[in-house]
Design a protein around this motif. Structure first.
Motif, PDB file in Angstrom:
ATOM      1  N   LEU A  15      21.617 134.580 -35.334  1.00 33.64           N
ATOM      2  CA  LEU A  15      22.227 133.382 -35.912  1.00 33.64           C
ATOM      3  C   LEU A  15      21.292 132.188 -35.775  1.00 33.64           C
ATOM      4  N   ALA A  16      20.701 132.025 -34.588  1.00 36.52           N
ATOM      5  CA  ALA A  16      19.773 130.911 -34.382  1.00 36.52           C
ATOM      6  C   ALA A  16      18.576 131.031 -35.323  1.00 36.52           C
ATOM      7  N   GLY A  17      18.080 132.263 -35.510  1.00 33.70           N
ATOM      8  CA  GLY A  17      16.955 132.464 -36.413  1.00 33.70           C
ATOM      9  C   GLY A  17      17.313 132.156 -37.860  1.00 33.70           C
ATOM     10  N   THR A  18      18.528 132.543 -38.283  1.00 31.02           N
ATOM     11  CA  THR A  18      18.977 132.265 -39.651  1.00 31.02           C
ATOM     12  C   THR A  18      19.101 130.766 -39.885  1.00 31.02           C
ATOM     13  N   ILE A  19      19.701 130.060 -38.948  1.00 25.23           N
ATOM     14  CA  ILE A  19      19.859 128.615 -39.078  1.00 25.23           C
ATOM     15  C   ILE A  19      18.495 127.929 -39.125  1.00 25.23           C
ATOM     16  N   ASP A  20      17.569 128.385 -38.293  1.00 24.69           N
ATOM     17  CA  ASP A  20      16.224 127.812 -38.289  1.00 24.69           C
ATOM     18  C   ASP A  20      15.524 128.052 -39.626  1.00 24.69           C
ATOM     19  N   SER A  21      15.656 129.274 -40.169  1.00 24.95           N
ATOM     20  CA  SER A  21      15.037 129.592 -41.460  1.00 24.95           C
ATOM     21  C   SER A  21      15.637 128.739 -42.578  1.00 24.95           C
ATOM     22  N   MET A  22      16.961 128.594 -42.591  1.00 22.47           N
ATOM     23  CA  MET A  22      17.619 127.787 -43.614  1.00 22.47           C
ATOM     24  C   MET A  22      17.238 126.322 -43.485  1.00 22.47           C
ATOM     25  N   THR A  23      17.108 125.833 -42.246  1.00 25.92           N
ATOM     26  CA  THR A  23      16.730 124.433 -42.029  1.00 25.92           C
ATOM     27  C   THR A  23      15.330 124.167 -42.580  1.00 25.92           C
ATOM     28  N   ARG A  24      14.403 125.086 -42.315  1.00 25.27           N
ATOM     29  CA  ARG A  24      13.048 124.921 -42.850  1.00 25.27           C
ATOM     30  C   ARG A  24      13.075 124.902 -44.377  1.00 25.27           C
ATOM     31  N   ARG A  25      13.909 125.760 -44.954  1.00 25.02           N
ATOM     32  CA  ARG A  25      14.005 125.795 -46.423  1.00 25.02           C
ATOM     33  C   ARG A  25      14.569 124.485 -46.958  1.00 25.02           C
ATOM     34  N   ILE A  26      15.566 123.928 -46.307  1.00 25.44           N
ATOM     35  CA  ILE A  26      16.148 122.659 -46.737  1.00 25.44           C
ATOM     36  C   ILE A  26      15.096 121.552 -46.686  1.00 25.44           C
ATOM     37  N   LEU A  27      14.329 121.503 -45.595  1.00 27.37           N
ATOM     38  CA  LEU A  27      13.279 120.481 -45.475  1.00 27.37           C
ATOM     39  C   LEU A  27      12.223 120.660 -46.551  1.00 27.37           C
ATOM     40  N   GLN A  28      11.891 121.895 -46.840  1.00 30.28           N
ATOM     41  CA  GLN A  28      10.912 122.174 -47.886  1.00 30.28           C
ATOM     42  C   GLN A  28      11.415 121.683 -49.246  1.00 30.28           C
ATOM     43  N   LEU A  29      12.687 121.963 -49.531  1.00 29.21           N
ATOM     44  CA  LEU A  29      13.272 121.522 -50.802  1.00 29.21           C
ATOM     45  C   LEU A  29      13.325 120.002 -50.881  1.00 29.21           C
ATOM     46  N   GLU A  30      13.711 119.370 -49.798  1.00 28.16           N
ATOM     47  CA  GLU A  30      13.826 117.908 -49.805  1.00 28.16           C
ATOM     48  C   GLU A  30      12.470 117.228 -49.902  1.00 28.16           C
ATOM     49  N   ASP A  31      11.435 117.876 -49.403  1.00 25.04           N
ATOM     50  CA  ASP A  31      10.088 117.311 -49.514  1.00 25.04           C
ATOM     51  C   ASP A  31       9.520 117.461 -50.919  1.00 25.04           C
ATOM     52  N   GLY A  32      10.170 118.264 -51.747  1.00 22.91           N
ATOM     53  CA  GLY A  32       9.725 118.421 -53.131  1.00 22.91           C
ATOM     54  C   GLY A  32       8.469 119.230 -53.288  1.00 22.91           C
ATOM     55  N   LEU A  33       8.172 120.120 -52.340  1.00 26.51           N
ATOM     56  CA  LEU A  33       6.935 120.886 -52.411  1.00 26.51           C
ATOM     57  C   LEU A  33       6.911 121.844 -53.601  1.00 26.51           C
ATOM     58  N   GLN A  34       8.090 122.167 -54.122  1.00 25.48           N
ATOM     59  CA  GLN A  34       8.145 123.190 -55.169  1.00 25.48           C
ATOM     60  C   GLN A  34       7.692 122.690 -56.536  1.00 25.48           C
ATOM     61  N   ASP A  35       7.600 121.349 -56.737  1.00 29.11           N
ATOM     62  CA  ASP A  35       7.228 120.881 -58.082  1.00 29.11           C
ATOM     63  C   ASP A  35       5.788 120.373 -58.127  1.00 29.11           C
ATOM     64  N   VAL A  36       4.989 120.676 -57.107  1.00 29.05           N
ATOM     65  CA  VAL A  36       3.586 120.263 -57.093  1.00 29.05           C
ATOM     66  C   VAL A  36       2.849 120.939 -58.240  1.00 29.05           C
ATOM     67  N   GLY A  37       2.132 120.146 -59.002  1.00 31.53           N
ATOM     68  CA  GLY A  37       1.318 120.683 -60.077  1.00 31.53           C
ATOM     69  C   GLY A  37       2.053 120.895 -61.384  1.00 31.53           C
ATOM     70  N   ALA A  38       3.336 120.646 -61.440  1.00 27.73           N
ATOM     71  CA  ALA A  38       4.095 120.846 -62.673  1.00 27.73           C
ATOM     72  C   ALA A  38       4.017 119.608 -63.544  1.00 27.73           C
ATOM     73  N   ASP A  39       4.254 119.783 -64.871  1.00 30.37           N
ATOM     74  CA  ASP A  39       4.301 118.609 -65.745  1.00 30.37           C
ATOM     75  C   ASP A  39       5.549 117.801 -65.419  1.00 30.37           C
ATOM     76  N   GLU A  40       5.638 116.588 -65.961  1.00 28.43           N
ATOM     77  CA  GLU A  40       6.691 115.652 -65.555  1.00 28.43           C
ATOM     78  C   GLU A  40       8.091 116.189 -65.830  1.00 28.43           C
ATOM     79  N   ASP A  41       8.305 116.761 -67.021  1.00 29.46           N
ATOM     80  CA  ASP A  41       9.642 117.259 -67.360  1.00 29.46           C
ATOM     81  C   ASP A  41      10.033 118.439 -66.474  1.00 29.46           C
ATOM     82  N   THR A  42       9.089 119.359 -66.296  1.00 30.29           N
ATOM     83  CA  THR A  42       9.376 120.518 -65.454  1.00 30.29           C
ATOM     84  C   THR A  42       9.631 120.101 -64.015  1.00 30.29           C
ATOM     85  N   ALA A  43       8.840 119.136 -63.553  1.00 27.79           N
ATOM     86  CA  ALA A  43       9.014 118.656 -62.182  1.00 27.79           C
ATOM     87  C   ALA A  43      10.385 118.023 -61.988  1.00 27.79           C
TER      88      ALA A  43
END
Length: 722
Positions: A15-43
């Motif tokens: 459970l602790a490992g799952t929560i830690d993994s989900m927390t890292r994913r949330i921080l990654q999403l909030e930092d916007g790392l997934q739209d690096v390099g995309a055009d403006e509309d796609t981003a």
């Protein structure tokens, strides 16, 4: 079990490992790392997706899953965790599967094998605020069925002992096998469910929507935005809507039957029920009998055919004086086509048998255009001229239909027909039995009762008006081709709908895509609704094998409350409503407070409930008109109580004062029945006894009875009452 289980440390670590993994994913999403390099509309789109995913994960971070299974498939053994929201861990160790997935659904049933493998372990994991609070093995390979049943019961009782909330009860983690079978039933066959109060029918309906809307279902998946759920009142509609986001279904239309019908009709009118007023207020049994029989006749499913015959009779008369003539130009030639009245009447008869989604006028116009094009094409008009010719034909056909099918409004049409016994009898001949025709021809016994000053329609008239609209114009259409308006229709408290309305609902969804749940024992509109479930099923049936399905257990209340309620139900229960089986959960005896001022006793009962830790308390009074008075009296005694005396008010928890008809579908930690006597619920009026049954089944853990005088005889059960 919890503390002594050998897997407890490992499960806590996971459970602790799952929560830690989900927390890292949330921080990654909030930092916007997934739209690096995309055009403006796609981003921009990616950022919206990231935000939605982060929000969902954040909601489920406190309890990422509720169960696990050890599965052996293709020579490998792996552990699967099940949650309300799926989570994919790139490393694979902390992935959470959706409860609606095919393997996830096995968690709820007695099945331990499927076409891909075998289940060795089913485990319930109670997670609260990121902590594992309980661990129970529901099934261990090699153990008998009795052990599995006992374990599932242990978890269920533990969950049911929790307090009520201001939202619908979440049953995802404790769906029982009998409920799972209904949730998972095919969406292409009608499903009519009879279940006692507290059997989870309302929750089951919404979990069924979530299951049928599961993304991986493929072609059979329903679209929540094209789903209709009918509930008995607006209080429950608002209450129900708040559970939908948790189930990840949005856009579902939730409405009362009256609101849905008035919306379909384009009406802004108050809905009254003069027949009910007469049945409750008139002492003349013969008058009541006539009113009851007349209401039953008006709700008969065959009234659609009566109305259709009446409307077509008039259409045939006007169309019989018409002719259709059109001249089209194609390839530099003029082509003239003429149909006489006999030909037009034959086309009308063909159109009259079409779907209610279309309506006679449109079906006739379409059929006329199709036939005219076929005849013109056969006489030499080339295929290349189709578009131009079609436009001319549609114009000329529409002009004919406008002349021949001048229709009155549904309100005018219904009221005219009900005022003209001769035409009504002529239209019903050969369709309705003579006894039903005689009942229709009986002058309305409630006609003398006053109506609202503003525009109003009677509850008996609404389905008839909708039937008229269906015949004339069609109902609920999604597109011009007449495709089904809804992917699926679900009805809660379905015992209070008429056979006629079921016949109309059957046509606004694909064949068989209707789910109905209710309790014949809770029916409070028997004079205008189904008397037996077969009356509903007969309108929805796909094959002769379609049958009413039964829920037998009630999960809401303690054994003491269930047994008391069953004693009330026995006084009017029908065979198809089997007696409720209580989950083995004991509570305090039902308490009767007699003697002294009624409001003092009400305040004492509410205080006792709050002192016992019951946060949500329903003070149930017989009439809505008394809600404000009782709430004010409780306020004068330092108890904050909110009156819910109209369907416009929202149930948000706490102490509420509410009549039984608005409490249907709701549940409270404790219920206080103010007026548990024959003055409030006359024992010789079945309607009143049914309302009392609704009232005494609202409490989950405790029930107080406060008679104004002597206790109602049906509530005198010494072994259960303290």
């Amino acid at each position: 079990m919890t503390g002594g289980h050998p897997d407890l440390p490992r499960e806590r670590e996971h459970l602790a490992g799952t929560i830690d993994s989900m927390t890292r994913r949330i921080l990654q999403l909030e930092d916007g790392l997934q739209d690096v390099g995309a055009d403006e509309d796609t981003a921009f789109v990616q950022r919206l997706d990231n935000e939605a995913e982060a929000q969902q994960l954040s909601v489920h971070l406190k309890a990422p899953y509720f169960g696990s299974m050890l599965v052996r498939a293709r020579g490998r053994t792996q552990r699967l965790y099940l949650g309300r929201y799926p989570y994919y861990d790139p490393q694979g160790a902390f992935t959470v599967s959706d409860w609606r997935s095919p393997v996830g659904q096995l968690f709820y049933t007695d099945a331990v094998a499927w076409d891909k493998g075998e289940i060795h372990l089913k485990r319930q994991l109670d997670v609260r605020d990121r902590e594992l609070t309980a661990l129970t093995d529901l099934y261990v390979r090699g153990e008998g069925a009795a052990a599995a049943e006992a374990a599932r019961e242990e978890v269920l009782v533990r969950r049911l002992s929790e307090g009520a909330t201001s939202g619908m009860r979440d049953i995802i983690s404790t769906i029982q096998p009998e409920q799972a079978a209904l949730i998972q039933a095919p969406g292409t066959r009608p499903l009519v469910i009879q279940g006692p109060a507290g059997s989870g029918k309302t929750s089951l309906l919404f979990h069924r929507v979530a299951y049928l809307a599961y993304e991986d279902r493929g072609d059979g998946r329903l679209d929540p935005k094209n789903t209709l759920v009918l509930v008995p009142n607006r209080v429950l509609a608002g209450y129900a809507r708040r559970v939908l986001p948790d189930l990840r279904i949005e856009g579902v239309t939730v409405a009362t039957p009256d609101d849905w019908m008035t919306e379909q009709l384009g009406l802004n009118a108050e809905v009254t029920d003069k027949t009910l007023t007469l049945l409750l207020g008139n002492a003349d049994r013969e008058v009541k009998r006539r009113a009851w029989l007349r209401a039953k006749a008006l709700g008969d499913a065959r009234m659609l055919d009566v109305l259709r015959e009446s409307i077509l009779r008039r259409y045939r008369d006007t169309l019989g004086r018409e002719a259709f003539e059109t001249t089209v130009t194609a390839a530099e030639h003029d082509y003239t086509l003429t149909y006489d009245a006999a030909r037009l009447l034959a086309l009308l008869d063909h159109a009259a048998a079409s779907s209610l989604l279309t309506g006679v006028r449109e079906a006739f116009t379409r059929r006329l255009v199709e036939r005219a094009w076929q005849d013109l094409h056969a006489s030499g008009v080339p295929e290349s001229a189709y578009r131009a010719v079609l436009a001319q034909l549609e114009h000329d056909a529409a002009r004919l239909a406008q002349r021949a099918f001048r229709a009155a409004s549904p309100i005018t049409e219904v009221r005219r027909l009900l005022r003209e016994p001769g035409e009504l009898a002529a239209s019903a001949r050969g369709i309705l039995p003579d006894a039903r025709v005689r009942a229709l021809l009986t002058p309305d016994p409630a006609a003398h009762l006053p109506t609202a000053r503003t525009g109003s329609v009677d509850a008996l008239e609404l389905p008839l008006m909708l039937a008229v609209k269906a015949v004339q114009e069609g109902i609920g259409r999604k597109n011009a081709r007449g495709a089904a308006a809804y992917d699926h229709v679900l009805v809660d408290e379905g015992q209070d709908l008429s056979p006629l309305l079921y016949r109309l609902l059957a046509d606004v969804a694909p064949r068989g895509a209707v789910t109905v749940a209710g309790d014949i024992n809770q029916g409070i509109h028997g004079y205008r609704a189904v008397s037996f479930w077969t009356e509903a099923l007969d309108q929805l049936r796909v094959t002769p094998d379609d049958q009413v399905r039964h829920l037998r257990r009630t999960y809401r209340s303690t054994r003491q409350i269930v047994h008391l309620a069953s004693g009330v139900a026995r006084s009017f229960s029908r065979d198809e409503a089997q007696e409720a089986e209580a989950v083995p959960r004991d509570g305090q005896n039902v308490e009767v407070l007699e003697g002294g001022p009624l409001m003092e006793r009400a305040a004492r009962a509410v205080r006792a409930a709050r002192e016992a830790g019951f946060e949500n308390v329903g003070v149930i009074v017989r009439h809505a008109r008394d809600c404000e008075t009782v709430a004010r009296a409780l306020g004068e005694r330092d108890i904050d109580a909110a009156p819910i005396d109209t369907e416009q008010k929202r149930y948000a928890g706490g102490v509420v004062v509410i009549p039984p008809n608005l409490s249907k579908g709701l549940e409270f930690d404790a219920a206080v029945i103010v007026g548990a006597d024959t003055a409030s619920y006359p024992h010789d009026v079945e309607y009143e006894t049914r309302l009392m049954y609704v009232a005494v089944t609202r409490g989950m853990h405790a029930l107080w009875l406060l008679p104004d005088g002597e206790l109602h005889p049906l509530l005198r059960q010494p072994e259960l009452v303290g």
